[in-house]
Design a protein around this motif. Structure first.
Motif, PDB file in Angstrom:
ATOM      1  N   MET A 195      77.438  -0.078 -35.567  1.00  0.00           N
ATOM      2  CA  MET A 195      78.715   0.024 -34.881  1.00  0.00           C
ATOM      3  C   MET A 195      79.624  -1.374 -34.547  1.00  0.00           C
ATOM      4  O   MET A 195      80.670  -0.808 -33.824  1.00  0.00           O
ATOM      5  CB  MET A 195      78.022   0.564 -33.365  1.00  0.00           C
TER       6      MET A 195
ATOM      7  N   SER B  45      87.131   4.159 -38.642  1.00  0.00           N
ATOM      8  CA  SER B  45      86.486   5.801 -37.876  1.00  0.00           C
ATOM      9  C   SER B  45      85.534   5.349 -38.217  1.00  0.00           C
ATOM     10  O   SER B  45      84.318   6.437 -38.545  1.00  0.00           O
ATOM     11  CB  SER B  45      87.156   6.235 -37.789  1.00  0.00           C
ATOM     12  N   ALA B  46      85.375   4.936 -39.774  1.00  0.00           N
ATOM     13  CA  ALA B  46      84.587   5.230 -40.875  1.00  0.00           C
ATOM     14  C   ALA B  46      84.471   4.151 -41.810  1.00  0.00           C
ATOM     15  O   ALA B  46      85.383   2.869 -41.980  1.00  0.00           O
ATOM     16  CB  ALA B  46      84.206   5.993 -41.596  1.00  0.00           C
TER      17      ALA B  46
ATOM     18  N   VAL C 237      76.863   7.452 -36.220  1.00  0.00           N
ATOM     19  CA  VAL C 237      76.590   6.535 -36.364  1.00  0.00           C
ATOM     20  C   VAL C 237      76.162   6.360 -34.505  1.00  0.00           C
ATOM     21  O   VAL C 237      75.526   6.064 -34.059  1.00  0.00           O
ATOM     22  CB  VAL C 237      76.915   4.786 -36.237  1.00  0.00           C
ATOM     23  N   GLU C 238      76.985   6.917 -33.635  1.00  0.00           N
ATOM     24  CA  GLU C 238      77.252   7.175 -31.693  1.00  0.00           C
ATOM     25  C   GLU C 238      76.644   7.853 -32.365  1.00  0.00           C
ATOM     26  O   GLU C 238      75.697   7.677 -30.772  1.00  0.00           O
ATOM     27  CB  GLU C 238      78.756   7.861 -31.955  1.00  0.00           C
TER      28      GLU C 238
ATOM     29  N   ALA D  92      85.096  -3.012 -43.273  1.00  0.00           N
ATOM     30  CA  ALA D  92      84.116  -2.464 -42.173  1.00  0.00           C
ATOM     31  C   ALA D  92      83.034  -1.462 -43.441  1.00  0.00           C
ATOM     32  O   ALA D  92      82.994  -1.267 -43.684  1.00  0.00           O
ATOM     33  CB  ALA D  92      84.561  -1.083 -41.843  1.00  0.00           C
TER      34      ALA D  92
ATOM     35  N   LEU E 296      81.998  -1.524 -37.240  1.00  0.00           N
ATOM     36  CA  LEU E 296      83.008  -0.499 -36.480  1.00  0.00           C
ATOM     37  C   LEU E 296      83.911  -0.683 -36.053  1.00  0.00           C
ATOM     38  O   LEU E 296      85.523  -0.830 -35.748  1.00  0.00           O
ATOM     39  CB  LEU E 296      82.804   1.077 -36.421  1.00  0.00           C
ATOM     40  N   ARG E 297      83.240  -2.182 -34.736  1.00  0.00           N
ATOM     41  CA  ARG E 297      84.299  -1.737 -33.917  1.00  0.00           C
ATOM     42  C   ARG E 297      85.230  -2.864 -33.506  1.00  0.00           C
ATOM     43  O   ARG E 297      86.653  -3.039 -33.659  1.00  0.00           O
ATOM     44  CB  ARG E 297      83.185  -1.416 -32.493  1.00  0.00           C
TER      45      ARG E 297
ATOM     46  N   THR F   2      80.030   7.432 -40.724  1.00  0.00           N
ATOM     47  CA  THR F   2      81.145   7.904 -39.615  1.00  0.00           C
ATOM     48  C   THR F   2      80.747   7.318 -37.883  1.00  0.00           C
ATOM     49  O   THR F   2      79.623   6.819 -38.108  1.00  0.00           O
ATOM     50  CB  THR F   2      82.048   8.881 -39.108  1.00  0.00           C
ATOM     51  N   GLU F   3      81.952   6.432 -37.946  1.00  0.00           N
ATOM     52  CA  GLU F   3      81.247   6.300 -36.473  1.00  0.00           C
ATOM     53  C   GLU F   3      80.731   7.506 -35.263  1.00  0.00           C
ATOM     54  O   GLU F   3      79.902   7.354 -34.706  1.00  0.00           O
ATOM     55  CB  GLU F   3      83.188   6.213 -35.385  1.00  0.00           C
ATOM     56  N   GLU F   4      80.941   8.755 -35.734  1.00  0.00           N
ATOM     57  CA  GLU F   4      80.579   9.883 -34.257  1.00  0.00           C
ATOM     58  C   GLU F   4      79.035   9.749 -35.085  1.00  0.00           C
ATOM     59  O   GLU F   4      77.879  10.002 -34.446  1.00  0.00           O
ATOM     60  CB  GLU F   4      81.531  10.329 -35.488  1.00  0.00           C
TER      61      GLU F   4
ATOM     62  N   HIS G 237      87.642  -2.279 -36.092  1.00  0.00           N
ATOM     63  CA  HIS G 237      88.788  -1.210 -35.533  1.00  0.00           C
ATOM     64  C   HIS G 237      88.363   0.376 -36.582  1.00  0.00           C
ATOM     65  O   HIS G 237      90.018   0.443 -37.248  1.00  0.00           O
ATOM     66  CB  HIS G 237      90.087  -1.870 -35.627  1.00  0.00           C
TER      67      HIS G 237
END
Ligand SMILES: Nc1ncnc2c1ncn2[C@@H]1O[C@H](COP(=O)(O)OP(=O)(O)OP(=O)(O)O)[C@@H](O)[C@H]1O
Ligand SMILES: [Mg+2]
Length: 449
Positions: free
Chosen positions: A295, A304-305, A324-325, A283, A298-299, A320-322, A302
């Protein structure tokens, strides 16, 4: 079967070397000899190496390791004592027989392996066989097999400068293996390599050793490496071998205060360092990546950051995924929430799309550590982040990561072994089993990027 016998070998450099040895036997020490203008590089070394064994010689700079090694293949003649290879006294061999031995049965791999720049990888690997006078077809076949063994199959036609440092070192190893030598003498062969590559090479050497049953004398000044590789380890100090034993012997029953301080200094908590458990980072995103690209990474991984790195893997921070989301959501959000019915028209917000890159979203306060930080020193920094610990070098480049589970697993292994019988779990490759439980002790090595 004993392959190598070293009997009371000394090497004194300077004007009257024999006289120097006599003075040593009478009790003079290295310092006195030095004042008299001679250097006692190796003093009264005795040991045997069994066929198929990895025997490690460890000691600080100037302790006489290289000098000792050069006497094992007859490159240097001992001032006194003798070396027997396969029962034959090297000092008694005629020059031609000795040269023959060096080209066929004993191979040396150095720290900086000098490859011929204008020869292909295959020709480089075949060099030792060329010296032996083997016909081209035969030596190329053997060299290709050796390259395959060290994981360089497919690189035969490449040029040395197309290879990384680790790969060049592998060519060196292939050259030694191609000759079918029974004894490999390796002088700090991995010392110039990056930690991850170095560990990779150590693993590969252990693996090759299991398959090919070569006898290996390996020199290092790195305790970590010695513990990983050595079936037995000889510790040298000021030209003398002060202890020979397994990693476990040396840790649990150091022969004297010197060895004790050597292993205590590094101690069990240093036997296993960050370098020995770190993993290849996953990642990774660039600072100029768009949230959508981040994103995807990250996907795919797998995670979360992600770690944010720029050229040369210089670590800038984490994202973090959060976060980016949220950025992606903002892009989707209508321009003005006051507009009636706007929520129904989910049109992308062009201004947010242009502005936001990973750089705007990342957290630069990232917890990092160094490759040589002992495991015990990793708990504190690990507790300060939910990310895997980032292992960086002096230039802030990301060298590897340590997921929390990997750290806990490594520490857990040791705790079990240590408490069960008071011994580290695994005498042979201690690097996989031992670490001290001193969570607070070395936390200072951790720093913020
Ligand atoms: N050809 C030589 N002539 C004179 N002195 C020498 C020679 N070779 C080595 N020495 C000396 O012998 C001692 C041991 O050197 P040696 O190179 O064997 O140590 P080492 O343990 O391999 O060190 P390093 O880890 O730095 O490679 C040193 O004091 C060195 O200066
Ligand atoms: Mg040396």
């Amino acid at each position: 079967m004993t392959q190598l016998v070293v009997e009371h070998v000394s090497k004194v450099f300077g004007r009257k070397p024999k006289e120097g040895v006599r003075r040593l036997q009478e009790g003079a020490d290295r310092e006195q000899l030095r004042e008299e203008g001679t250097t006692a590089a190796v003093v009264d070394a005795s040991f045997t190496v069994e066929q198929g064994e990895i025997f490690v010689v460890m000691g600080l700079s100037g302790s006489g390791k290289s000098t000792l090694l050069r006497m094992l293949n007859g490159l240097l003649e001992p001032t006194s004592g003798r070396v027997l290879f396969d029962g034959r006294d090297l000092t008694a061999l005629p020059a031609k027989a000795l040269r023959d031995l060096r080209s066929r049965r004993i191979s040396m791999v150095f720290q900086h392996f000098a490859l011929f720049p204008h020869r292909s990888v295959l020709e480089n690997a075949a060099y030792g066989l060329e010296v032996q006078g083997l016909p081209r077809a035969e030596r190329e076949k053997k060299a290709a097999e050796a390259l395959e063994l060290v994981g360089l199959g497919g690189w035969e036609k490449s040029w040395p400068d197309e290879l990384s440092g680790g790969m060049q070192q592998r060519v060196g190893l292939a050259r030694a293996l191609a000759t079918d030598a029974e004894l490999l003498l390796m002088d700090e062969s991995f010392s110039a390599l990056d930690p991850l590559i170095r560990r990779d090479m150590q693993d590969q050497l252990i693996d090759l050793q299991r398959r090919l049953h070569k006898t290996i004398v390996f020199i290092t000044h790195d305790l970590n490496e010695a513990m990983r590789l050595g079936d037995r380890i000889a510790v040298m100090r000021d030209g003398r071998i002060v202890q020979i034993g397994t990693a476990q012997d040396i840790l649990t029953e150091p022969a004297d205060d010197y060895v004790a301080s050597f292993v205590q200094d590094v101690d069990r908590s240093r036997v296993l360092t960050a370098a020995s458990i770190m993993e290849e980072p996953r990642a990774l995103v660039g600072p100029d990546d768009a949230p959508r690209a981040a994103m995807r990474v990250l996907r795919t991984d797998h995670a979360s950051a992600a770690f944010v790195v720029e050229g040369g893997r210089k670590l800038l921070g984490t994202v973090t995924e959060e976060r980016v989301e949220r950025a992606l959501d903002e892009q989707q959000r209508p321009q003005s929430l006051e507009q009636p019915g706007a929520a129904l028209h989910k049109t992308p917000n062009p201004s947010a799309d242009e502005g936001d890159t990973v750089r705007d979203l990342m957290d630069t306060d990232c917890v990092t550590t160094r490759a040589d930080t002992p495991l015990s020193g990793l708990l504190t920094p690990a507790s300060r982040t939910t990310m895997p610990l980032a292992v960086v070098d002096g230039d802030g480049r990301l060298k590897g990561v340590i997921p929390r589970v990997a750290l806990l697993a490594a520490l857990g292994d040791h705790a079990d072994g240590d408490h069960a019988d008071g011994q580290p779990t695994d005498g042979h490759h201690l690097g996989e089993g031992a670490a001290d439980e001193d969570p607070a002790g070395h936390g200072r090595e951790a720093a913020s990027a």
